[in-house]
Write a protein that holds these residues in place. Sequence first.
Motif, PDB file in Angstrom:
ATOM      1  N   UNK A 158       0.729  -1.369   0.024  1.00 13.99           N
ATOM      2  CA  UNK A 158       0.119   0.016  -0.143  1.00 13.99           C
ATOM      3  C   UNK A 158       0.725   0.749  -0.224  1.00 13.99           C
ATOM      4  N   UNK A 159       0.598   2.516  -0.847  1.00 11.15           N
ATOM      5  CA  UNK A 159       1.640   3.090  -1.175  1.00 11.15           C
ATOM      6  C   UNK A 159       1.795   4.188   0.280  1.00 11.15           C
ATOM      7  N   UNK A 160       0.472   4.305   1.113  1.00 10.64           N
ATOM      8  CA  UNK A 160       0.780   4.726   1.850  1.00 10.64           C
ATOM      9  C   UNK A 160       0.800   4.318   3.400  1.00 10.64           C
ATOM     10  N   UNK A 161       0.881   2.896   2.806  1.00 10.24           N
ATOM     11  CA  UNK A 161       2.417   1.895   4.105  1.00 10.24           C
ATOM     12  C   UNK A 161       3.272   2.765   4.182  1.00 10.24           C
ATOM     13  N   UNK A 162       3.524   2.280   2.758  1.00 13.23           N
ATOM     14  CA  UNK A 162       5.361   2.304   2.171  1.00 13.23           C
ATOM     15  C   UNK A 162       5.943   3.858   2.330  1.00 13.23           C
ATOM     16  N   UNK A 163       4.512   4.913   2.636  1.00 10.15           N
ATOM     17  CA  UNK A 163       4.941   6.295   2.947  1.00 10.15           C
ATOM     18  C   UNK A 163       5.212   6.877   4.101  1.00 10.15           C
ATOM     19  N   UNK A 164       4.545   5.844   4.812  1.00 14.59           N
ATOM     20  CA  UNK A 164       5.055   5.834   6.699  1.00 14.59           C
ATOM     21  C   UNK A 164       5.636   5.319   7.002  1.00 14.59           C
ATOM     22  N   UNK A 165       6.301   4.146   6.554  1.00 21.20           N
ATOM     23  CA  UNK A 165       7.507   3.230   7.073  1.00 21.20           C
ATOM     24  C   UNK A 165       8.653   3.982   6.606  1.00 21.20           C
ATOM     25  N   UNK A 166       8.911   5.095   5.125  1.00 18.03           N
ATOM     26  CA  UNK A 166       9.363   5.515   4.549  1.00 18.03           C
ATOM     27  C   UNK A 166       9.873   6.506   5.262  1.00 18.03           C
ATOM     28  N   UNK A 167       9.358   7.153   6.373  1.00 20.21           N
ATOM     29  CA  UNK A 167       9.029   8.318   7.483  1.00 20.21           C
ATOM     30  C   UNK A 167       9.801   8.469   8.679  1.00 20.21           C
ATOM     31  N   UNK A 168       9.300   7.024   8.650  1.00 16.84           N
ATOM     32  CA  UNK A 168       9.089   6.522  10.269  1.00 16.84           C
ATOM     33  C   UNK A 168      11.442   5.650   9.610  1.00 16.84           C
ATOM     34  N   UNK A 169      11.905   5.165   8.985  1.00 12.65           N
ATOM     35  CA  UNK A 169      12.921   4.205   9.311  1.00 12.65           C
ATOM     36  C   UNK A 169      13.824   6.015   9.023  1.00 12.65           C
ATOM     37  N   UNK A 170      13.588   7.041   8.455  1.00  8.65           N
ATOM     38  CA  UNK A 170      14.812   8.150   8.134  1.00  8.65           C
ATOM     39  C   UNK A 170      14.268   8.699   9.642  1.00  8.65           C
ATOM     40  N   UNK A 171      13.430   8.650  10.551  1.00  7.44           N
ATOM     41  CA  UNK A 171      13.439  10.060  11.585  1.00  7.44           C
ATOM     42  C   UNK A 171      14.900   8.694  12.693  1.00  7.44           C
ATOM     43  N   UNK A 172      14.085   8.048  12.162  1.00 10.20           N
ATOM     44  CA  UNK A 172      15.565   6.534  12.968  1.00 10.20           C
ATOM     45  C   UNK A 172      16.655   6.983  13.056  1.00 10.20           C
ATOM     46  N   UNK A 173      16.404   6.549  11.734  1.00  9.35           N
ATOM     47  CA  UNK A 173      18.100   6.593  11.490  1.00  9.35           C
ATOM     48  C   UNK A 173      19.148   7.972  11.834  1.00  9.35           C
ATOM     49  N   UNK A 174      18.071   9.089  11.571  1.00  4.67           N
ATOM     50  CA  UNK A 174      18.232  10.189  12.334  1.00  4.67           C
ATOM     51  C   UNK A 174      18.676  11.181  13.534  1.00  4.67           C
ATOM     52  N   UNK A 175      18.117  10.052  14.107  1.00  2.00           N
ATOM     53  CA  UNK A 175      18.334   9.904  16.309  1.00  2.00           C
ATOM     54  C   UNK A 175      19.205   9.431  15.946  1.00  2.00           C
TER      55      UNK A 175
END
Length: 268
Positions: A158-175
Motif C-alpha cells: 500500500x503506497x500510504x503504508x510505504x510512505x509512513x514506513x519511509x518516514x519512520x525509518x528516516x526519523x529513526x536513522x537520523x536519531x
Amino acid sequence: MNLFEKIFNYQILSRLEDSGTFVVTSQERAWLRLMLQHPAAAEAFAPDTLQKLAAMLDGDSQLDVSGHLVEKANVSEQPVYHPLLRPLRRLIMNRSGMRISYRLKNGTICSEVSGLPYHLEYSMVKREWYLLWYHLRHRAFMSTRLNKIDSVSYESIDPATASDLFAWIKQTLEARKTEVTVEVDREYNRELSRILYAFSCFDKAVDYEEKTDTYRIRIRLMGDEMEYLLSKIRFLGKRVRVIEGWYLRKRMLEASMKALARYGELAE
C-alpha cells in the motif's frame, strides 16, 4: 588550460550545485571513458545508458595509464558492482515492496520474506554493499549484505503504508546519527577541495565565517563509521582539527599522547 578546468572555490561550487550544474574536468571525463571499458560496466549500466555515455565521451582523449601504474602484488579483488544493485534501486525508487530470500550468519535460510527496501549502502571499511530494509512481519529495521541475499522479487504494498514506513525509518536513522565538526586550518584553505574529497562519503555541510576566513565542516554519521572518519582525519594531519565530537577528540588526544611518549617528548 580552460578557465573552468578546475574550480577550488567552495562558494562557487556550492552555488553551481544549487543551480543544478555539475562541473566535470577533462581528466575526470577521460577516467570515466576508461572505466566504461571495464567488463563490469556492461552489468552496471543499462545498454542504452552505456551507449549514451560512450557517445558523450567519444571526442575526449583516452586516459593512458600503461606507463604510470605498475602492479607489484596481486591481491584478491572484490567487485564493487553487484547484480542486485539495479533491481533493488528500482524497488527503492518506486517505494515498492519486495520478497527477499537471504542467509543468516549461522547458515539459516530465510525464504520469501516480505519487506520494504529503503536504502543501499556501501561500507568503505568492509568494502561490501548492504541493503537497509524493513521486515514487515517482525516490524524490525534490517541491514543485510548483498552477498547474503539469494533472490529479490517485486511485491505490492500500500503506497500510504510505504510512505509512513519511509518516514519512520528516516526519523529513526537520523536519531542514531552523531554530528562532528571539523575546522580547517586557515593555512590550508587552498586545499579545501582535497579536504572535502577525503570526507566525500559522509553526509556533510560546510560553514564559512568570512570575518576569520574559516571553514567548518559538519559531518553527520552513524556510530559504526567513527573509526573510518578517524582514519580520514589522521590522514589529513594538521590541515584539520576536531572542535566538536568528544569521542573523536578523545581518540585524537590519546593517539597524540602515545606518539609523544614513544619519542620521549613527555619525559620532561
